[in-house]
Design a protein around this motif. Structure first.
Motif, PDB file in Angstrom:
ATOM      1  N   THR A   1       6.779  -2.969   7.197  1.00  0.00           N
ATOM      2  CA  THR A   1       7.170  -2.881   5.682  1.00  0.00           C
ATOM      3  C   THR A   1       6.357  -3.972   5.183  1.00  0.00           C
ATOM      4  OG1 THR A   1       9.289  -1.580   6.057  1.00  0.00           O
ATOM      5  CG2 THR A   1       8.911  -2.981   3.620  1.00  0.00           C
TER       6      THR A   1
ATOM      7  N   LEU B   1       8.440   0.683  -3.155  1.00  0.00           N
ATOM      8  CA  LEU B   1       8.733   0.132  -1.810  1.00  0.00           C
ATOM      9  C   LEU B   1       9.967  -0.322  -1.646  1.00  0.00           C
ATOM     10  CD1 LEU B   1       7.096  -0.427   0.813  1.00  0.00           C
ATOM     11  CD2 LEU B   1       6.807  -2.753   0.167  1.00  0.00           C
TER      12      LEU B   1
ATOM     13  N   ASN C   1       9.888   3.428   2.565  1.00  0.00           N
ATOM     14  CA  ASN C   1      10.432   2.411   3.147  1.00  0.00           C
ATOM     15  C   ASN C   1       9.086   1.432   3.631  1.00  0.00           C
ATOM     16  OD1 ASN C   1       9.815   3.458   5.897  1.00  0.00           O
ATOM     17  ND2 ASN C   1      11.841   4.242   6.069  1.00  0.00           N
ATOM     18  N   GLY C   2       7.922   1.822   3.909  1.00  0.00           N
ATOM     19  CA  GLY C   2       6.810   1.370   4.121  1.00  0.00           C
ATOM     20  C   GLY C   2       6.449   1.216   5.732  1.00  0.00           C
TER      21      GLY C   2
END
Ligand code: SF4
Length: 281
Positions: free
Chosen positions: A186, A165, A145-146
Motif C-alpha cells: 500500500t 486510498l 486498499n492499494g
C-alpha cells in the motif's frame, strides 16, 4: 444461510452497500469467472448506488465490486469479500447503467467511484469501466486498499482522476493483525502515485482501541504529508452498521462490544492530520 440468498436476487441498484448480498454468481463455472477476470469484459458487482455524497467529490454513482483479499476486523461489508457473492455484469451493461446518470453527475460536480470489496481484485474490469466513464466525460475515482496497485500500469493511472486510498494502521504488526496483510504494498503504491502526481484522498477509519493510538496516527500523517499529492484526509468513525452481516455470514466478529468513537476523539485524529499540514475537515 443469509436471508438474501433466497431464489429472487435483489436488483443491481441498491439503496446502500449495507444490503446483504450473497451467492449471486454461485452457479457460474470457474472457467467463466477466470475468463471474466482475464479479459475484464465482465466483472462482479455487489451493487450500484446513486446519489452518494461521501464517496469522492460531488454527487456520485458508486459501483461496489466484490472480492477482497484483506480481512479488516472493522469491515462493514464482509459479504463483498467473496467475488461470487456479486452479480456477473458485463462492462457494457455497467457502462449503460452509468450513462443514465452522466449529465446529472457533471452538473453536480460528481462522477463514478469504483469501490468494493477491493476493486483491484478485478483490475481489468474496473479499469474498463473507469475508461468508459472517462469516455463520457465523467470524473473517475477508485477506492482501494492499494495492495494490488502494481496491477495498474502508469498509463492505466491516467484514467483515474482520484485514488481514495485506505491507510489503516502504521505499525506493521498491528496492520497485519488488523487486516491480515502487510502494509508495504500500500505504501509503495502511494509513493508511486506521488511520483506520478496523481491525486490521493486518504481514508482512515478510527476504531477505539484498535486504530486510535495517537503516535500511530502521527506516523500515518507524516507519511501522507510527505507524499505531496494528498489533497484531503477523511477520518471515518467506526460504526456497527455492518455487524449483522458478520453474524449472518457466520464469521467471528471481534468488535461486538466496540463503540463508535466520541466526536472529540474524531476531532483529535483530524487535528493530528491537520498538524502535519494536511486538509482533514
Ligand atoms: S479492505 Fe475494505 S473491503 Fe477489504 S476487508 Fe478491509 S474494509 Fe473490508
Amino acid at each position: 444461510m443469509a436471508k438474501t440468498s433466497a431464489a429472487k436476487p435483489a436488483p443491481l441498484e441498491a439503496k446502500s452497500p449495507f444490503e446483504m448480498r450473497v451467492n449471486l454468481a454461485k452457479e457460474l463455472p470457474e472457467t467463466d469467472v477466470q475468463s471474466a477476470l482475464d479479459s475484464g469484459d465482465m466483472g462482479f458487482l455487489h451493487s450500484f448506488t446513486t446519489g452518494s455524497t461521501v464517496d469522492g467529490p460531488g454527487v456520485r454513482v458508486v459501483a461496489w465490486t466484490t472480492g477482497c483479499m484483506w480481512r479488516c476486523r472493522y469491515c462493514h461489508n464482509p459479504d463483498t469479500w467473496t467475488m461470487r457473492n456479486g452479480y456477473p455484469v458485463s462492462v457494457v451493461q455497467a457502462a449503460e447503467e452509468l450513462r443514465k446518470y452522466r449529465q446529472g453527475l457533471k452538473v453536480m460536480s460528481g462522477g463514478l467511484t469504483v469501490s468494493g470489496g477491493e476493486p483491484l481484485m478485478q483490475h481489468k474490469f474496473a479499469l474498463k469501466l473507469l475508461q468508459a466513464a472517462k469516455g463520457m466525460g465523467v470524473h473517475t475515482t477508485i477506492e482501494t486498499n492499494g495492495f494490488l496497485g502494481d496491477q495498474l500500469t502508469d498509463a492505466d493511472l491516467e484514467s483515474i482522476d482520484l485514488v481514495m486510498l485506505g491507510l489503516k494502521k502504521w505499525d506493521p504488526e498491528g496492520h497485519k493483525e488488523l487486516t491480515g496483510r502487510e502494509i508495504g504494498p500500500t505504501l509503495k503504491f502511494a509513493r508511486r502515485l506521488a511520483a506520478r502526481k496523481r491525486p490521493i484522498w486518504i481514508r482512515f477509519v478510527l476504531v477505539p482501541g484498535l486504530t486510535d493510538d495517537v503516535d500511530d496516527i502521527k506516523k500515518i500523517a507524516e507519511f501522507a504529508a510527505g507524499l505531496g499529492n494528498v489533497e484531503r484526509v477523511e477520518v471515518l468513525p467506526f460504526h456497527q452498521m455492518g455487524r449483522f452481516k458478520w453474524k449472518e455470514l457466520g464469521i467471528r466478529y471481534h468488535l461486538e462490544k466496540t463503540e463508535p468513537p466520541a466526536p472529540a476523539a474524531v476531532e483529535r485524529a483530524c487535528a493530528v492530520f491537520r498538524a502535519a499540514g494536511l486538509d482533514a475537515p
